[in-house]
Write an enzyme that holds these catalytic residues in place. Structure first.
Site, short mmCIF file in Angstrom:
data_model
loop_
_atom_site.label_atom_id
_atom_site.label_comp_id
_atom_site.label_asym_id
_atom_site.label_seq_id
_atom_site.Cartn_x
_atom_site.Cartn_y
_atom_site.Cartn_z
N THR A 9 13.10 -6.22 0.22
CA THR A 9 12.81 -5.01 -0.54
C THR A 9 13.70 -3.90 -0.03
O THR A 9 14.05 -3.88 1.16
CB THR A 9 11.34 -4.59 -0.41
OG1 THR A 9 11.16 -3.34 -1.10
CG2 THR A 9 10.91 -4.38 1.03
N ASN A 11 12.66 -0.74 -0.70
CA ASN A 11 11.74 0.40 -0.74
C ASN A 11 11.20 0.64 0.69
O ASN A 11 10.42 -0.16 1.20
CB ASN A 11 10.60 0.06 -1.71
CG ASN A 11 9.61 1.20 -1.85
OD1 ASN A 11 9.40 1.94 -0.90
ND2 ASN A 11 9.01 1.32 -3.02
N LYS A 14 7.45 0.41 1.28
CA LYS A 14 6.95 -0.98 1.34
C LYS A 14 7.24 -1.60 2.71
O LYS A 14 6.40 -2.26 3.29
CB LYS A 14 7.60 -1.83 0.26
CG LYS A 14 7.06 -1.65 -1.13
CD LYS A 14 7.66 -2.75 -2.00
CE LYS A 14 7.19 -2.71 -3.43
NZ LYS A 14 7.76 -3.84 -4.20
N ASP A 71 6.14 -8.05 -5.55
CA ASP A 71 6.25 -7.18 -6.71
C ASP A 71 4.84 -6.65 -6.97
O ASP A 71 3.86 -7.40 -6.92
CB ASP A 71 6.79 -7.94 -7.92
CG ASP A 71 7.52 -7.02 -8.88
OD1 ASP A 71 8.35 -6.22 -8.41
OD2 ASP A 71 7.26 -7.08 -10.10
N PHE A 152 2.77 6.45 -1.46
CA PHE A 152 3.91 6.61 -2.37
C PHE A 152 3.48 6.18 -3.77
O PHE A 152 2.34 5.76 -3.98
CB PHE A 152 5.11 5.78 -1.89
CG PHE A 152 4.91 4.29 -1.96
CD1 PHE A 152 4.15 3.62 -1.02
CD2 PHE A 152 5.49 3.54 -2.99
CE1 PHE A 152 3.96 2.24 -1.08
CE2 PHE A 152 5.31 2.15 -3.06
CZ PHE A 152 4.54 1.51 -2.10
N GLY A 153 4.42 6.31 -4.71
CA GLY A 153 4.17 5.81 -6.07
C GLY A 153 2.93 6.42 -6.71
O GLY A 153 2.78 7.65 -6.77
N TYR A 154 2.05 5.56 -7.17
CA TYR A 154 0.86 6.02 -7.89
C TYR A 154 -0.31 6.34 -6.96
O TYR A 154 -1.42 6.60 -7.43
CB TYR A 154 0.43 4.96 -8.92
CG TYR A 154 1.47 4.68 -9.98
CD1 TYR A 154 1.56 5.46 -11.13
CD2 TYR A 154 2.39 3.65 -9.83
CE1 TYR A 154 2.52 5.22 -12.10
CE2 TYR A 154 3.36 3.39 -10.80
CZ TYR A 154 3.42 4.18 -11.93
OH TYR A 154 4.37 3.95 -12.88
N LYS A 175 -5.39 2.91 4.13
CA LYS A 175 -4.83 2.25 2.94
C LYS A 175 -4.48 0.80 3.28
O LYS A 175 -4.81 -0.13 2.54
CB LYS A 175 -3.59 2.99 2.43
CG LYS A 175 -2.92 2.24 1.27
CD LYS A 175 -1.61 2.82 0.77
CE LYS A 175 -1.00 1.90 -0.29
NZ LYS A 175 0.32 2.31 -0.75
N HIS A 180 -4.12 -3.77 -2.00
CA HIS A 180 -3.59 -4.93 -2.74
C HIS A 180 -2.52 -5.63 -1.91
O HIS A 180 -2.48 -6.85 -1.81
CB HIS A 180 -2.99 -4.42 -4.06
CG HIS A 180 -2.26 -3.11 -3.91
ND1 HIS A 180 -2.93 -1.95 -3.60
CD2 HIS A 180 -0.94 -2.80 -3.93
CE1 HIS A 180 -2.03 -0.97 -3.46
NE2 HIS A 180 -0.83 -1.46 -3.65
P1 ITT Z 1 11.46 -3.49 -4.42
O1 ITT Z 1 11.58 -4.10 -5.78
O2 ITT Z 1 12.79 -3.27 -3.75
O3 ITT Z 1 10.49 -4.21 -3.55
P2 ITT Z 1 10.29 -1.27 -5.89
O4 ITT Z 1 9.94 0.12 -5.52
O5 ITT Z 1 11.24 -1.49 -7.04
O6 ITT Z 1 10.85 -2.01 -4.58
P3 ITT Z 1 8.33 -2.74 -7.42
O7 ITT Z 1 9.38 -3.37 -8.26
O8 ITT Z 1 7.25 -3.63 -6.90
O9 ITT Z 1 8.97 -2.05 -6.13
O10 ITT Z 1 7.79 -1.49 -8.23
C1 ITT Z 1 6.51 -1.16 -8.24
C2 ITT Z 1 6.32 0.33 -8.44
O11 ITT Z 1 4.91 0.47 -8.42
C3 ITT Z 1 6.86 1.21 -7.33
O12 ITT Z 1 8.08 1.80 -7.63
C4 ITT Z 1 5.77 2.26 -7.18
O13 ITT Z 1 5.97 3.27 -8.13
C5 ITT Z 1 4.52 1.51 -7.57
N1 ITT Z 1 3.82 0.97 -6.39
C6 ITT Z 1 4.04 -0.21 -5.74
N2 ITT Z 1 3.20 -0.35 -4.70
C7 ITT Z 1 2.44 0.76 -4.68
C8 ITT Z 1 1.41 1.22 -3.85
O14 ITT Z 1 0.98 0.53 -2.80
N3 ITT Z 1 0.86 2.40 -4.11
C9 ITT Z 1 1.27 3.13 -5.17
N4 ITT Z 1 2.25 2.80 -6.00
C10 ITT Z 1 2.84 1.61 -5.76
#
Ligand code: ITT
Length: 202
Positions: A9, A11, A14, A71, A152-154, A175, A180
């Protein structure tokens, strides 16, 4: 001698969470994108599982080392499971978390059913193409407005079942206890132990 496993990854959030969850396995040395270069993998799959397999197998082949990918998608009931596999690019290409959250809130304006779940599919791949898969789910609901600074993210919009706080209002350790990601990665632990103890032939 420790077995090297690459985290497939780019990210950094992550990476941090995965290492907090699985970093304690004796005999495994985790390598990240900062240690070994690997190419970006186009996430062209139609499911989380397909994308996790694509990422893990591509990085294992390129680096010649076992690779762990995951993912993750947010599945909102009232939106028929969207954004799901498109969670990263919900509001368009690029990974603008704020734009994604704003779009989600807009679509849910006036919607009473706020039920949602995070789903993570983790895949371990060996350079010869063998793969193992595990899944983890966290049920919850979408808040009315973003709250919290962690994660991060949502995370600022997601309230886990039985909680009043969003994931972003919880300290990272909390967390990581319930997420998940933790559930998916814990299910991978036995195969990682086999790898580190030499029971799994490379
Ligand atoms: P990699 O593919 O390099 O692993 P990515 O950020 O593109 O990194 P994903 O394809 O799995 O990862 O995208 C999932 C998206 O969902 C990510 O960009 C976040 O916006 C969100 N996400 C994933 N895990 C999360 C979490 O634990 N909490 C909140 N949002 C999350």
């Amino acid at each position: 001698m420790a077995f090297k496993v690459v985290l497939a990854t780019k990210n950094p959030h992550k990476v941090e969470e995965i290492l907090a969850i699985l970093g304690d396995i004796p005999g495994i040395e985790w390598l990240t994108f900062r240690d070994v270069p690997f190419s970006d993998v186009e996430e062209v799959g139609e499911t989380l599982e397909e994308n996790a397999i694509l990422k893990a197998t591509a990085v294992a082949r390129e680096t010649g080392l076992p690779a762990l990918a995951e993912d993750t998608g947010l599945e909102v009931e009232a939106l028929g499971g969207a954004p799901g596999v498109r969670s990263a690019r919900f509001a368009g290409a690029g990974k603008d978390y704020r734009a994604n959250n704003e779009k989600l809130l807009r679509l849910l304006e006036g919607v009473r059913n706020r039920r949602a779940r995070f789903r993570t599919v983790a895949v371990l791949a060996l350079p010869d193409g063998r793969t193992w898969k595990a899944e983890g789910v966290l049920e919850g609901e979408i808040a009315g407005a973003p709250r919290g600074e962690h994660g991060f993210g949502y995370d600022p919009l997601f309230i886990p079942e039985g909680e009043t706080r969003t994931l972003a209002e919880m300290p990272p350790e909390e967390k990581n206890e319930i997420s998940h990601r933790r559930r998916a990665l814990e299910a991978m632990r036995p195969i990682l132990h086999e790898l580190s103890s030499g029971k799994l032939r490379l």
